[in-house]
Scaffold this active site. Structure first.
Site, mmCIF file in Angstrom:
data_model
loop_
_atom_site.group_PDB
_atom_site.id
_atom_site.type_symbol
_atom_site.label_atom_id
_atom_site.label_comp_id
_atom_site.label_asym_id
_atom_site.label_seq_id
_atom_site.Cartn_x
_atom_site.Cartn_y
_atom_site.Cartn_z
ATOM 1 N N ASN A 243 -27.864 8.937 -87.105
ATOM 2 C CA ASN A 243 -27.883 9.308 -88.510
ATOM 3 C C ASN A 243 -27.794 10.827 -88.621
ATOM 4 O OD1 ASN A 243 -30.709 10.434 -88.500
ATOM 5 N ND2 ASN A 243 -31.200 8.291 -87.997
ATOM 6 N N ILE A 342 -42.368 2.226 -84.831
ATOM 7 C CA ILE A 342 -43.288 3.171 -84.192
ATOM 8 C C ILE A 342 -44.500 3.450 -85.067
ATOM 9 C CG2 ILE A 342 -43.514 5.519 -83.289
ATOM 10 C CD1 ILE A 342 -40.510 5.389 -82.584
ATOM 11 N N PHE A 358 -42.921 9.211 -93.083
ATOM 12 C CA PHE A 358 -41.876 9.807 -93.900
ATOM 13 C C PHE A 358 -40.931 8.716 -94.374
ATOM 14 C CE2 PHE A 358 -43.315 13.923 -93.073
ATOM 15 C CZ PHE A 358 -42.532 14.857 -93.730
#
Length: 431
Positions: A243, A342, A358
């Site tokens: 990305n 994660i 985030f």
């Protein structure tokens, strides 16, 4: 982007002792002035053998002092005045709120220098500082400065053998014990032709170390684990799924956390960014590698900040060789499998750190951020619009928690990182 003004309102006494690294002091002066500081240069006689006072005056836009017998001050006491007086028209920083302390432990003061920085600091000058000798203007003002409110920062510069000598090492240890902040030295090529420790840090490194010294130590004693950047999920030996994340926000948070006194470990995907000073860095490529690096580290840290833009999916099987065109104009197909989560895995650990996630979205930011907050079971999600910030130096963030949301004013990523670090410090106080 405009030059950062991290030193606006600061008055720095920059001392030069003898050494070829004096040439770096010219660029350092320029860099400090660009960052908003006023710079008063003081040079030893030995320093004048390497660079002229005329050069330093031109770069600092202030008269340079070289002698303890300089009669320009009305009281003939330059060694006293240089750390007590603030340049005319330069306001002192605002006092902190009642109960707060400046980073160096004392309350804000209305006048005087904010720091004395010796760059370069020769082996001889370091010995003078340790012994309390005061036979020139620079050593005099260091001895006479109000130590409780004017910190001393020292940037050593010398031959590698001089640096390694037991006498120098004893002196540096004593200098630290006396409260000075020793910056460097670095290793590399030296003017004498040798290679090793003893090079003075570069101008931008010294500027950033000075800036960091003024930041409130809100995270002192804390350990932060931060992920940053994209992941790369290989399709074949030359292609992959990734990305547009540049890693800049995560690296800014790592720098801001270290400035705030934290011990920082940064786990970074494939990015081309320099490691922030004093930050431990672990490089990974794929989401699985990041997962494998994070999970053992997480229980050893107080806070986990998951800034990385981790790929949700990866090819189930990586082709051993590059996938070639077959002439039939048919696109290859391959099966995808889900990557490990994660943040959710860390948040479910029995000895989990305090977690910050985030959310980089393309639409409906608040909705998706709140869903992520609940799904991951974390206390704070930081949301932003990914396409509007990837690769840029500025950002807009919104903090989402169980009580609601709050936007941080748009700004450059380091400024936002410092605000986020202050928020983390406030929320984890006593945790």
């Amino acid at each position: 982007m405009a030059e950062r003004q991290d030193l606006a309102g600061k008055h720095i006494v920059l001392g030069l002792s003898g050494g070829v690294a004096c040439y770096k002091a010219a660029e350092l002066t320029r860099s400090l002035v660009k960052a908003g500081a006023t710079v008063q240069v003081v040079m030893t006689e030995a320093a004048e053998a390497f660079i002229t006072a005329v050069t330093m005056q031109a770069l600092s836009n202030r008269p340079v002092y070289t002698s303890q017998w300089d009669a320009r001050p009305g009281n003939n006491m330059a060694h006293i005045n240089l750390t007590r007086e603030r340049p005319q028209g330069r306001a002192a920083p605002s006092p902190p709120p009642e109960g707060d302390q400046e980073p160096w432990g004392g309350p804000a003061v209305p006048e005087g220098a904010d720091a004395v920085l010796i760059a370069p600091a020769s082996a001889d000058f370091i010995a003078k500082l340790v012994q309390g000798r005061a036979d020139d203007l620079l050593s005099l003002l260091c001895l006479a400065r109000p130590a409780e409110r004017v910190p001393l920062l020292v940037a050593p510069a010398m031959n590698r053998e001089m640096w390694a000598h037991p006498a120098t090492q004893r002196n540096v240890a004593q200098l630290r014990a006396d409260g000075a902040l020793v910056l460097g030295p670095a290793a590399g090529d030296q003017a004498c032709g040798e290679i090793g420790d003893g090079r003075m840090l570069e101008a931008d490194e010294l500027r950033d170390e000075l800036i960091a010294s003024f930041q409130p130590k809100l995270l002192a004693g804390k350990k932060l684990l931060i992920t940053a950047g994209p992941t790369f999920e290989a399709i074949d030996p030359v292609r992959g799924i990734t990305n547009h994340s540049s890693g800049k926000m995560g690296f800014a948070i790592a720098r801001a956390a270290q400035e705030a006194g934290a011990e920082v470990t940064l786990i970074a995907g494939p990015v081309h960014l320099p490691t922030p000073p004093h930050v431990r860095r672990i490089d990974v490529q794929s989401a699985q590698q990041m997962f494998d690096a994070v999970l053992p580290q997480a229980p050893l840290h107080d806070v986990f900040v998951a800034t990385a833009a981790v790929a949700d999916w990866r090819p189930a099987v990586m082709n051993e060789h590059k996938i070639k065109k077959d002439g039939k104009k048919l696109a290859p197909s391959f099966e995808l499998t889900e990557n490990p989560d994660i943040l959710a895995a860390v948040a479910s650990l029995p000895d989990k750190p305090w977690c910050v996630g985030f959310a980089a979205e393309s639409q409906d930011l608040l909705t998706h951020a709140r869903e992520k907050l609940l799904r991951k079971n974390v206390p704070l999600i930081v949301g932003n619009l990914g396409p509007a910030t990837f690769g840029r130096d500025d950002n807009t963030l919104v903090l989402v928690d169980a009580a609601g949301h709050r936007e941080l004013p748009a700004g450059d990523k380091l400024a936002l990182a410092r605000q986020l670090v202050a928020e983390i410090a406030r929320r984890t106080a006593g945790v």
